[in-house]
Design an enzyme around this catalytic site. Structure first.
Site, PDB file in Angstrom:
ATOM      1  CG  ASP A 140      -0.387   0.390   2.490  1.00  0.00           C
ATOM      2  OD1 ASP A 140      -1.142   0.613   3.434  1.00  0.00           O
ATOM      3  OD2 ASP A 140       0.858   0.486   2.584  1.00  0.00           O
ATOM      4  CB  ILE A 141       0.182   4.603  -1.312  1.00  0.00           C
ATOM      5  CG1 ILE A 141       0.020   3.952  -2.698  1.00  0.00           C
ATOM      6  CG2 ILE A 141       0.904   5.940  -1.416  1.00  0.00           C
ATOM      7  CD1 ILE A 141      -0.910   4.703  -3.622  1.00  0.00           C
ATOM      8  CD  GLU A 150      -4.550   3.613   1.815  1.00  0.00           C
ATOM      9  OE1 GLU A 150      -4.244   3.869   2.976  1.00  0.00           O
ATOM     10  OE2 GLU A 150      -5.721   3.706   1.383  1.00  0.00           O
TER      11      GLU A 150
END
Length: 504
Positions: free
Chosen positions: A385-386, A428
């Site tokens: 994920d970001i 995300e």
């Protein structure tokens, strides 16, 4: 009347076109099926070779013999001969045992490409294979195993060539080779087919020792190819088919000459003694991707008769009105299919990024996990994920956040293989399925993805990072447990400061 005749011609044309399309599609499908069978059998041979290498060859006592031999300049010396005899004795029993499972050749080479010992022909040694065996040159250059079909000085084979190291230095190479029979036997025993193995005659004349060429005979059908006399049949059906095609007119195969030049897989339909045959040509490529041989697979096939029969029945029974109704229904039917496929695609696609969504991912991972656990293929997954994505939305707004998501997807997609499956897991978070990929290679990819994102300059937000968890599916593990491990690895990466890869 003119319009009626015109419509009849149009309808008949489409019926005929549809018939040819079905025939072509069937040929393409069967070609792909046989190609998959060949690749699967070649992969199994590679796995078998890995076992031989790990169990018997990659041992200090074996490699030390090669090390000593590589330091002797006079290959006719007693010391060199003694080392050859010592290696032969150490592996003789294992070699003879593995011959029962299709092993053809065990061939050791010195670093300068000199043949040290051929277990298949131990009396032939000392010749240089540089310029003859490209696989050796690739292993020598990249220090990694290479698997491909290759013609040598003594035999052709499906070779798996391994580097031999001692104290971190390349001291030689060894190849574990299997005869074409090892692939043919698996297919002929499973299907009612007969398989010929034909090899480019120019390569036989160019590469093989002259006295070894007597083991090959010119194909009576394919003028530019030789047939290996050692190729056998492995079922009653194969023997019957072989006898049926013995006196086939070679002129019937003129249509395949163009395909041979293209070096691609293809299939044709021929009638032999009033019987329909599907004949598939599966190309066998060398280490450079050049076609050196073909598996020619003969299969009696009633499908072509069914297709022709149906075609004739339609032509004889169709009237203008029935044809018109059929045409309308045909168009409507395909429109419905297209519509359903479109809906299915929409339901499985993430609307923002254009990649697969969570639903599509779950279907895909269940399928791949089943295949992996059934056949023992490695399956790895990357969850990432970001980092600090909420701050991006809070500071720059959701439009910028959407831009970042799409840009990340674009960057990551550019780093993946066509066989990799990329999906948005939610928010995300993203998932990547890596088929036939061990944990080690998956970790390398994850680290590369992390660096690519880290070094990419985004509009407005400048630089961002991602955290990744990498895991390989266990043979007895269910999907939920697998997901849980991935989640734990991702959160571990977060806890350790983000912008990192965590794995087990």
């Amino acid at each position: 009347m003119g319009l009626f005749s015109f419509l009849i011609i149009i309808v008949l044309f489409f019926i005929y076109k549809n018939y040819k399309k079905q025939e072509k599609l069937y040929l393409q499908t069967m070609t792909k099926n046989f190609e998959a069978l060949y690749k699967n059998n070649a992969y199994l041979l590679k796995e078998r070779s890995n076992i031989i290498y790990d169990s018997f060859i990659n041992k200090e006592k074996i490699i030390k013999i090669v090390v000593k031999a590589s330091k002797i300049k006079d290959i006719k010396s007693k010391e060199f001969k003694k080392l050859r005899e010592e290696l032969y004795k150490k592996l003789y029993n294992e070699y003879n045992y593995m011959k029962n499972y299709g092993l053809q050749e065990l061939h050791f080479h010195l670093p300068d490409y000199t043949s040290f010992i051929r277990f298949y022909r131990p009396e032939k040694y000392g010749d240089s294979l540089k310029g003859v065996r490209k696989s050796l040159e690739l292993v020598h250059e990249f220090k990694k195993p290479v698997s491909c079909f290759e013609i040598g000085r003594v035999v052709h084979g499906f070779r798996n060539v391994y580097p031999l190291f001692y104290n971190g230095e390349l001291v030689g190479m060894v190849d574990v080779a299997y005869h074409a029979n090892s692939i043919i036997s698996g297919i002929e025993r499973a299907l009612p087919v007969y398989i010929e193995f034909i090899i480019d005659s120019n390569l036989i004349k160019k590469k093989l020792f002259e006295d070894e060429q007597k083991l090959y005979t010119k194909s009576h059908i394919f003028e530019d190819f030789f047939i290996d006399k050692d190729v056998k049949t492995f079922s009653k059906e194969a023997q019957i088919i072989k006898e049926e095609i013995q006196n086939i007119d070679k002129n019937k195969f003129k249509i395949v000459e163009k395909n041979f030049k293209n070096g691609k897989n293809f299939s044709i339909n021929l009638k032999i003694k009033d019987k329909d045959y599907l004949i598939s040509f599966i190309c066998v490529k060398d280490c450079e991707g050049k076609t050196e041989a073909y598996f020619v697979i003969y299969k009696p096939d009633k499908i072509f008769g069914y297709l022709r029969y149906n075609f004739i029945i339609v032509l004889l029974t169709t009237t203008f009105l029935l044809t018109l109704v059929f045409s309308i229904l045909y168009v409507y039917f395909w429109k419905q299919i297209e519509y359903r496929e479109k809906l299915k695609k929409i339901s499985e696609t993430d609307t923002l990024t254009g990649i697969a969504n969570r639903r599509a991912f779950i279907e895909k991972i269940k399928y791949e996990a089943k295949i992996s656990q059934r056949f023992g293929y490695p399956l790895s997954v990357i969850l990432f994920d970001i980092d600090n994505f909420k701050k991006v939305n809070d500071i720059y707004g959701h439009d910028t956040g959407d831009y970042v998501l799409k840009e990340v997807v674009k960057i990551i997609s550019g780093q993946l293989r066509r066989t990799d499956f990329f999906a948005r897991w939610g928010g995300e978070e993203f998932m990547i399925i890596l088929k036939n990929t061990d944990l080690k290679d998956a970790i390398k990819l994850a680290e590369r993805l992390r660096k690519v994102i880290e070094n990419y300059k985004f509009e407005k937000v400048s630089y961002i990072t991602i955290s990744l968890g990498v895991a390989k599916l266990k043979s007895d593990e269910d999907i939920d447990s697998f997901f849980k491990r991935l989640d734990e690895l991702l959160y571990k990466a977060k806890r350790k400061g983000k912008n990192r890869v965590e794995f087990e």
